[in-house]
Scaffold this motif. Structure first.
Motif, PDB file in Angstrom:
ATOM      1  N   MET A   1       0.844  -1.191   0.000  1.00  0.00           N
ATOM      2  CA  MET A   1       0.000   0.000   0.000  1.00  0.00           C
ATOM      3  C   MET A   1       0.882   1.244   0.000  1.00  0.00           C
ATOM      4  O   MET A   1       1.861   1.327   0.732  1.00  0.00           O
ATOM      5  CB  MET A   1      -0.919   0.015   1.225  1.00  0.00           C
ATOM      6  N   LYS A   2       0.560   2.219  -0.836  1.00  0.00           N
ATOM      7  CA  LYS A   2       1.316   3.459  -0.931  1.00  0.00           C
ATOM      8  C   LYS A   2       1.145   4.285   0.344  1.00  0.00           C
ATOM      9  O   LYS A   2       0.054   4.331   0.925  1.00  0.00           O
ATOM     10  CB  LYS A   2       0.861   4.278  -2.130  1.00  0.00           C
ATOM     11  N   THR A   3       2.230   4.963   0.756  1.00  0.00           N
ATOM     12  CA  THR A   3       2.233   5.701   2.016  1.00  0.00           C
ATOM     13  C   THR A   3       2.388   7.193   1.775  1.00  0.00           C
ATOM     14  O   THR A   3       3.313   7.630   1.080  1.00  0.00           O
ATOM     15  CB  THR A   3       3.370   5.222   2.930  1.00  0.00           C
ATOM     16  N   VAL A   4       1.472   7.959   2.379  1.00  0.00           N
ATOM     17  CA  VAL A   4       1.529   9.421   2.322  1.00  0.00           C
ATOM     18  C   VAL A   4       1.835   9.947   3.722  1.00  0.00           C
ATOM     19  O   VAL A   4       1.188   9.556   4.697  1.00  0.00           O
ATOM     20  CB  VAL A   4       0.205  10.021   1.814  1.00  0.00           C
TER      21      VAL A   4
ATOM     22  N   CYS B   1      -4.905   5.081   0.618  1.00  0.00           N
ATOM     23  CA  CYS B   1      -3.477   5.145   0.942  1.00  0.00           C
ATOM     24  C   CYS B   1      -3.246   4.917   2.435  1.00  0.00           C
ATOM     25  O   CYS B   1      -4.095   5.237   3.268  1.00  0.00           O
ATOM     26  CB  CYS B   1      -2.900   6.519   0.578  1.00  0.00           C
ATOM     27  N   ARG B   2      -2.093   4.384   2.747  1.00  0.00           N
ATOM     28  CA  ARG B   2      -1.644   4.350   4.138  1.00  0.00           C
ATOM     29  C   ARG B   2      -1.161   5.752   4.498  1.00  0.00           C
ATOM     30  O   ARG B   2      -0.573   6.452   3.669  1.00  0.00           O
ATOM     31  CB  ARG B   2      -0.506   3.344   4.293  1.00  0.00           C
TER      32      ARG B   2
ATOM     33  N   MET C   1      -1.948  11.553  -7.104  1.00  0.00           N
ATOM     34  CA  MET C   1      -0.556  11.539  -7.572  1.00  0.00           C
ATOM     35  C   MET C   1       0.160  10.256  -7.160  1.00  0.00           C
ATOM     36  O   MET C   1       0.886   9.642  -7.948  1.00  0.00           O
ATOM     37  CB  MET C   1       0.200  12.743  -6.992  1.00  0.00           C
ATOM     38  N   VAL C   2      -0.030   9.873  -5.907  1.00  0.00           N
ATOM     39  CA  VAL C   2       0.662   8.699  -5.375  1.00  0.00           C
ATOM     40  C   VAL C   2       0.155   7.419  -6.023  1.00  0.00           C
ATOM     41  O   VAL C   2       0.940   6.536  -6.402  1.00  0.00           O
ATOM     42  CB  VAL C   2       0.502   8.648  -3.843  1.00  0.00           C
ATOM     43  N   LEU C   3      -1.161   7.299  -6.155  1.00  0.00           N
ATOM     44  CA  LEU C   3      -1.744   6.061  -6.675  1.00  0.00           C
ATOM     45  C   LEU C   3      -1.589   5.923  -8.188  1.00  0.00           C
ATOM     46  O   LEU C   3      -1.745   4.821  -8.725  1.00  0.00           O
ATOM     47  CB  LEU C   3      -3.227   5.997  -6.303  1.00  0.00           C
TER      48      LEU C   3
END
Length: 400
Positions: free
Chosen positions: A1-4, A29-30, A170-172
């Motif tokens: 899982m992507k982390t912000v 997001c995490r 942006m992250v995903l």
């Protein structure tokens, strides 16, 4: 899982930061909530993943608690600690912060410390003004908060939610910068060196991803930021003009760290004297009174150029030579004897053989030549096709 990472001062902006966190979680997001408060470093904030005291411990020389009673010093201290904290983390897929002028100044340096391409969003009360001191040479997206960052209301909920979902998007959906198989190289350009740089790019673009930076101060910093970030295979620094503005007082200055990225990394470097014949100002009315009697040229209604004098060129050449002497990697510096910009040629407004001669002599006198570090004078104008060919040949040589 992507982390912000959600970063801010939870003592004053806790409600807003938690709102950002919840929106980002809802997007899939995490989230790591980081408290960078400066008022009570040792008191745990409720429902925070990283406490301010933990961040503070990353400061290389944390001042005594009584010194931190001065808010300005406390903000500067926590800002430096936050930079080191963020650099220590290996799971930052994106970062978002929110704050007023103090919080913006605290958070922005940590964002600038991250590589180009890592998503960065900063919601700020000062984002509708001059954001250059906060953004610098990086890709921070600043969003004006409209209302103060002081609680949730019908405006702030929408603005903060837009910011949260933008960072999540942006992250995903991040595009992989390495999707191009060609190695990337950086080049610096001004309007008056465009023919040279375009000719170099045409020759190299089949083998290299050519990233051209406009030499406007920030452009040169971005060029070197990418070099520091390990994203460039080398640089062709045709247009070193920002040094003129730094030493003489123009509006497009470099920093004292110009050429520093190549000294630190040892990346292959090929440079030249592009546009060292000029200092930049805004419209004619903005030229300082002490320069009004100098040789001036209106480039366009918003840009006025001032010809550098022999004394200034001597200083510029010495400064560049001293900076390049710090580079242990391969360096080639080419001097185009017939002119260093489109308007430095016979019949053009900035043609000045004496000033150019002072520049060339200072470079030759100052640069310490070694097997790796070389300087050459060549009988061409900077925009002659033959000069572009020599730049390419030298770059291919330092890469081998």
């Amino acid at each position: 899982m992507k982390t912000v990472y959600v970063v801010g001062t939870c003592d004053t902006k806790g409600v807003e930061l938690r709102y950002l966190r919840d929106c980002i979680r809802n997007a899939g997001c995490r989230v790591v909530l980081v408290d960078a408060s400066v008022s009570e470093l040792q008191i745990d904030a409720q429902d925070v993943d990283v406490q301010s005291a933990e961040v503070a411990r990353f400061h290389p020389d944390l001042p005594k608690s009584e010194e931190l009673k001065d808010r300005g010093k406390a903000v500067a201290t926590m800002s430096q600690a936050l930079v080191e904290f963020i650099r220590s983390r290996h799971d930052v897929d994106g970062i978002i912060g929110a704050g007023g002028s103090g919080g913006t100044a605290l958070i922005a340096p940590a964002m600038r410390a991250l590589p180009i391409g890592t998503p960065k969003v900063l919601v700020s009360t000062v984002a509708s003004g001059n954001v250059a001191p906060y953004v610098g040479p990086t890709d921070i997206s600043m969003m004006y908060s409209v209302t103060d960052v002081s609680g949730l209301n019908r405006i702030s909920r929408v603005v903060l939610a837009n910011a949260a979902y933008s960072i999540a998007g942006m992250v995903l959906n991040k595009v992989d910068a390495a999707g191009d198989d060609r190695p990337a190289i950086g080049l610096t350009m001004f309007g008056v060196t465009t023919p040279c740089v375009q000719a170099v790019v045409r020759t190299l673009e089949k083998s290299f991803d050519c990233l051209v930076f406009h030499a406007t101060g920030t452009g040169g910093q971005s060029f070197e930021k990418l070099a520091d970030s390990g994203l460039l295979a080398g640089g062709i620094d045709v247009t070193t003009t920002e040094v003129c503005d730094y030493l003489v007082g123009g509006v497009f200055p470099c920093t004292a760290d110009r050429f520093g990225a190549f000294a630190r990394t040892g990346l292959p470097y090929v440079g030249s004297c592009g546009a060292l014949d000029m200092v930049n100002f805004g419209g004619m009315e903005t030229v300082p009174s002490k320069f009004r009697d100098r040789r001036l040229h209106v480039h366009n209604p918003q840009v006025t150029l001032m010809r550098t004098t022999p004394d200034e060129c001597n200083r510029i050449g010495e400064w560049i030579g001293e900076r390049l002497n710090l580079c242990d990697g391969p360096v080639r510096f080419l001097i185009p004897e017939l002119g260093i910009s489109a308007i430095d040629a016979p019949g053009q407004p900035f043609h000045d053989a004496e000033a150019d001669g002072a520049l060339f002599s200072a470079l030759e006198r100052t640069l310490r030549r070694t097997d790796k570090r070389q300087l050459s004078r060549v009988p061409f104008h900077i925009n002659d096709p033959q000069f572009a060919e020599l730049l390419v040949a030298n770059f291919q040589e330092v890469l081998s």
